[in-house]
Design a protein around this motif. Structure first.
Motif, PDB file in Angstrom:
ATOM      1  N   GLU A  70       0.825  -1.207   0.000  1.00  9.99           N
ATOM      2  CA  GLU A  70       0.000   0.000   0.000  1.00  9.99           C
ATOM      3  C   GLU A  70       0.857   1.253   0.000  1.00  9.99           C
ATOM      4  OE1 GLU A  70      -3.372   0.219   2.569  1.00  9.99           O
ATOM      5  OE2 GLU A  70      -3.664  -1.946   2.485  1.00  9.99           O
ATOM      6  N   GLY A  71       1.968   1.226   0.698  1.00 11.86           N
ATOM      7  CA  GLY A  71       2.830   2.401   0.776  1.00 11.86           C
ATOM      8  C   GLY A  71       3.815   2.444  -0.366  1.00 11.86           C
ATOM      9  N   SER A  72       4.455   3.587  -0.511  1.00 10.47           N
ATOM     10  CA  SER A  72       5.432   3.714  -1.589  1.00 10.47           C
ATOM     11  C   SER A  72       6.783   4.232  -1.106  1.00 10.47           C
ATOM     12  CB  SER A  72       4.893   4.636  -2.686  1.00 10.47           C
ATOM     13  OG  SER A  72       4.629   5.923  -2.155  1.00 10.47           O
ATOM     14  N   SER A  73       6.926   4.379   0.201  1.00 10.53           N
ATOM     15  CA  SER A  73       8.225   4.827   0.708  1.00 10.53           C
ATOM     16  C   SER A  73       9.230   3.684   0.612  1.00 10.53           C
ATOM     17  CB  SER A  73       8.117   5.289   2.164  1.00 10.53           C
ATOM     18  OG  SER A  73       7.959   4.165   3.018  1.00 10.53           O
ATOM     19  N   LYS A  74      10.489   4.026   0.665  1.00 11.37           N
ATOM     20  CA  LYS A  74      11.542   3.012   0.599  1.00 11.37           C
ATOM     21  C   LYS A  74      11.365   1.991   1.716  1.00 11.37           C
ATOM     22  CE  LYS A  74      16.012   3.323   1.939  1.00 11.37           C
ATOM     23  NZ  LYS A  74      17.364   3.883   2.036  1.00 11.37           N
ATOM     24  N   ASP A  75      11.125   2.461   2.951  1.00 16.62           N
ATOM     25  CA  ASP A  75      10.968   1.551   4.084  1.00 16.62           C
ATOM     26  C   ASP A  75       9.767   0.631   3.905  1.00 16.62           C
ATOM     27  OD1 ASP A  75      13.230   2.539   5.332  1.00 16.62           O
ATOM     28  OD2 ASP A  75      12.102   3.964   6.579  1.00 16.62           O
ATOM     29  N   GLU A  76       8.656   1.164   3.401  1.00  8.21           N
ATOM     30  CA  GLU A  76       7.463   0.337   3.186  1.00  8.21           C
ATOM     31  C   GLU A  76       7.710  -0.705   2.103  1.00  8.21           C
ATOM     32  OE1 GLU A  76       3.775   3.310   4.238  1.00  8.21           O
ATOM     33  OE2 GLU A  76       5.028   3.790   2.496  1.00  8.21           O
ATOM     34  N   CYS A  77       8.407  -0.325   1.059  1.00  8.43           N
ATOM     35  CA  CYS A  77       8.704  -1.281  -0.012  1.00  8.43           C
ATOM     36  C   CYS A  77       9.642  -2.382   0.470  1.00  8.43           C
ATOM     37  CB  CYS A  77       9.285  -0.560  -1.224  1.00  8.43           C
ATOM     38  SG  CYS A  77       8.071   0.436  -2.111  1.00  8.43           S
ATOM     39  N   PHE A  78      10.670  -2.005   1.246  1.00  6.04           N
ATOM     40  CA  PHE A  78      11.585  -3.024   1.774  1.00  6.04           C
ATOM     41  C   PHE A  78      10.873  -3.940   2.773  1.00  6.04           C
ATOM     42  CE2 PHE A  78      15.256  -0.347   0.349  1.00  6.04           C
ATOM     43  CZ  PHE A  78      15.821  -1.310  -0.477  1.00  6.04           C
ATOM     44  N   ALA A  79       9.962  -3.390   3.580  1.00  8.24           N
ATOM     45  CA  ALA A  79       9.190  -4.218   4.514  1.00  8.24           C
ATOM     46  C   ALA A  79       8.321  -5.197   3.739  1.00  8.24           C
ATOM     47  CB  ALA A  79       8.337  -3.337   5.431  1.00  8.24           C
ATOM     48  N   TRP A  80       7.738  -4.741   2.637  1.00  2.63           N
ATOM     49  CA  TRP A  80       6.917  -5.621   1.800  1.00  2.63           C
ATOM     50  C   TRP A  80       7.782  -6.737   1.214  1.00  2.63           C
ATOM     51  CZ3 TRP A  80       7.078  -6.290  -3.654  1.00  2.63           C
ATOM     52  CH2 TRP A  80       6.045  -7.074  -4.173  1.00  2.63           C
ATOM     53  N   ILE A  81       8.957  -6.398   0.712  1.00  2.33           N
ATOM     54  CA  ILE A  81       9.870  -7.402   0.155  1.00  2.33           C
ATOM     55  C   ILE A  81      10.239  -8.431   1.227  1.00  2.33           C
ATOM     56  CG2 ILE A  81      12.218  -7.759  -0.731  1.00  2.33           C
ATOM     57  CD1 ILE A  81      11.844  -5.017  -2.179  1.00  2.33           C
ATOM     58  N   ASP A  82      10.544  -7.942   2.430  1.00  5.00           N
ATOM     59  CA  ASP A  82      10.893  -8.841   3.530  1.00  5.00           C
ATOM     60  C   ASP A  82       9.736  -9.746   3.919  1.00  5.00           C
ATOM     61  OD1 ASP A  82      13.483  -7.890   3.668  1.00  5.00           O
ATOM     62  OD2 ASP A  82      13.043  -6.451   5.286  1.00  5.00           O
ATOM     63  N   SER A  83       8.504  -9.320   3.661  1.00  4.34           N
ATOM     64  CA  SER A  83       7.329 -10.121   4.033  1.00  4.34           C
ATOM     65  C   SER A  83       7.036 -11.238   3.035  1.00  4.34           C
ATOM     66  CB  SER A  83       6.089  -9.226   4.172  1.00  4.34           C
ATOM     67  OG  SER A  83       5.591  -8.854   2.888  1.00  4.34           O
ATOM     68  N   LEU A  84       7.661 -11.175   1.863  1.00  6.32           N
ATOM     69  CA  LEU A  84       7.424 -12.221   0.863  1.00  6.32           C
ATOM     70  C   LEU A  84       8.046 -13.530   1.334  1.00  6.32           C
ATOM     71  CD1 LEU A  84       8.200 -10.198  -2.392  1.00  6.32           C
ATOM     72  CD2 LEU A  84       5.949 -10.899  -1.558  1.00  6.32           C
ATOM     73  N   PRO A  85       7.454 -14.647   0.956  1.00  2.00           N
ATOM     74  CA  PRO A  85       8.035 -15.932   1.375  1.00  2.00           C
ATOM     75  C   PRO A  85       9.414 -16.148   0.762  1.00  2.00           C
ATOM     76  CG  PRO A  85       6.234 -16.261  -0.190  1.00  2.00           C
ATOM     77  CD  PRO A  85       6.273 -14.801   0.117  1.00  2.00           C
ATOM     78  N   SER A  86      10.244 -16.926   1.456  1.00  2.00           N
ATOM     79  CA  SER A  86      11.600 -17.174   0.958  1.00  2.00           C
ATOM     80  C   SER A  86      11.579 -18.066  -0.287  1.00  2.00           C
ATOM     81  CB  SER A  86      12.461 -17.808   2.044  1.00  2.00           C
ATOM     82  OG  SER A  86      11.903 -19.031   2.453  1.00  2.00           O
ATOM     83  N   HIS A  87      10.523 -18.829  -0.458  1.00  2.00           N
ATOM     84  CA  HIS A  87      10.381 -19.689  -1.628  1.00  2.00           C
ATOM     85  C   HIS A  87       9.172 -19.218  -2.424  1.00  2.00           C
ATOM     86  CE1 HIS A  87       8.750 -23.170  -3.833  1.00  2.00           C
ATOM     87  NE2 HIS A  87      10.023 -23.361  -4.119  1.00  2.00           N
TER      88      HIS A  87
END
Length: 125
Positions: A70-87
């Motif tokens: 939902e967000g577009s800040s760098k921190d929000e995007c990195f948090a979203w990436i970190d939330s993706l499954p490892s596989h």
């Protein structure tokens, strides 16, 4: 408006040029198999569209596919990436769900052939 962030109307972006650049210019020279090019084209053509600006846009149309943050800040995007499954399942990039099994089979065959080649070479000595 100098120095202020401006919103861009997604409908006014040169989507065809963006897709062509990605499919032909960026990746196209590296893709040598027609079926791989078809998968790349499908992935790019389904992702780089005006709807990609919608918060609920699914990156791929499969169960469990991620939606954009939902967000577009760098921190929000990195948090979203970190939330993706490892596989990530191969279906996320348009491959059949059996693609990993097929890849594993091909790797196993390759290893077995190399083992047999080395074994034969050593027995000849």
């Amino acid at each position: 408006s100098c120095g202020k962030k401006q919103n861009v109307d997604p409908e006014k972006l040169p989507w065809e040029a963006i897709r062509t650049t990605l499919c032909k210019g960026v990746f196209g020279g590296r893709v040598t198999d027609d079926s791989d090019q078809d998968i790349l084209d499908s992935l790019v053509n389904g992702t780089f569209v005006p709807d990609a600006f919608n918060v609920d846009f699914k990156l791929v149309d499969v169960d469990g596919a991620p939606t954009l943050p939902e967000g577009s800040s760098k921190d929000e995007c990195f948090a979203w990436i970190d939330s993706l499954p490892s596989h990530n399942p191969p279906t996320w990039i348009g491959l059949d769900s059996a693609a990993e099994t097929e890849r594993d089979r091909l790797v196993a065959e390759s290893v077995a052939k190399k083992y047999d080649d080395v074994k034969a070479a050593l027995s000849d000595e």
